[in-house]
Write a protein that holds these residues in place. Sequence first.
Motif, mmCIF file in Angstrom:
data_model
loop_
_atom_site.group_PDB
_atom_site.id
_atom_site.type_symbol
_atom_site.label_atom_id
_atom_site.label_comp_id
_atom_site.label_asym_id
_atom_site.label_seq_id
_atom_site.Cartn_x
_atom_site.Cartn_y
_atom_site.Cartn_z
ATOM 1 N N ALA A 176 1.099 -1.029 -0.053
ATOM 2 C CA ALA A 176 -0.120 0.125 0.183
ATOM 3 C C ALA A 176 1.020 1.282 0.312
ATOM 4 N N GLU A 177 0.613 2.201 -0.756
ATOM 5 C CA GLU A 177 1.356 3.660 -0.727
ATOM 6 C C GLU A 177 0.656 4.282 0.453
ATOM 7 N N LYS A 178 1.371 5.569 0.670
ATOM 8 C CA LYS A 178 1.065 6.101 2.470
ATOM 9 C C LYS A 178 -0.099 6.440 2.189
ATOM 10 N N GLU A 180 -2.821 5.599 0.268
ATOM 11 C CA GLU A 180 -3.725 5.405 0.012
ATOM 12 C C GLU A 180 -4.552 5.320 0.806
ATOM 13 N N LYS A 181 -5.794 5.450 0.789
ATOM 14 C CA LYS A 181 -7.100 5.825 2.131
ATOM 15 C C LYS A 181 -8.616 5.716 1.122
ATOM 16 N N TYR A 182 -9.058 4.720 1.661
ATOM 17 C CA TYR A 182 -10.869 4.517 0.906
ATOM 18 C C TYR A 182 -11.456 4.795 1.949
ATOM 19 N N ILE A 234 -6.105 0.916 4.869
ATOM 20 C CA ILE A 234 -6.203 1.449 4.127
ATOM 21 C C ILE A 234 -7.680 2.287 4.558
#
Length: 282
Positions: A176-178, A180-182, A234
């Motif tokens: 996961a990229e730093k 990345e949020k959903y 994330i």
Amino acid sequence: MNNTLFSLTQYALSELKDTYSENEIRSICRLIFMDVLKYTNINIHLKKYESLPESFVNKFYDITVRLKKNEPIQYIIAETEFAGLRFKLSPAVLIPRPETEELIYWIKESVISPRQILDIGTGSGCIAITLARAFPSARVQAVDVSEEALQIARHNAISNAAPVLFQQKDILNYKAEKEEKYDLIVSNPPYVRQCEKKKMQKQVLDFEPPQALFVPDESPLLFYHQIAKLAQAILLPEGSLFFEINEAFGKEIQEMLRQFNYQHIELKQDIFGKDRFVKCKK
């Protein structure tokens, strides 16, 4: 012989009786007439005794030969309908199921205005694209391990005017990229055990992509565990996680989600009365 829609349907009923039920054969014929001749249901009724061009008749015979070999009609005509939209298909992607449409409807009922959506194991893109159309203000991303599947999904996004960002990623090795949020993550991952093959139709076993279907008998929750773990990192607080599941593992998946400290875990049955979906919140 005067080749008409009626006579071709009778031919198919005779040729395919050992492969499909009568209702299935009539439905398949209707799909062929609508896809190849571009007839509507009304056309099919009004023109069923009109002579057909030889080119279409020959194509119908060719399709029947392929159907007798258990090739799914969706792959033969290279598309299907899902949640009111048309999707291109190839044997690189699973054929979308009506049950998965139910998952879409449950998400639409349950989630209000998501901003960031992730679809894991997107295949044809049917989930991501349908959600992008349902939530036009959301930023929708989708991942799959298969580049061939992603090519189909990108085509489907364009043809359905759905802005979805597709990326090739292996969920079992997902970094996961730093940033990345959903607030909504959804997945219909592989969940059929190898031991369940003997109960499956030849149309599925012989033609649909095995990597999108099967998991080892000894680790049936392989993908659910990985996705639940990833989602902890994330998903935004109060973010939602939705799964389509193997009917045999509803309780086990609920327990696994509890161990990951998810809240408001809910199991839902499909129209056939089988445990098929789970949702929870971070």
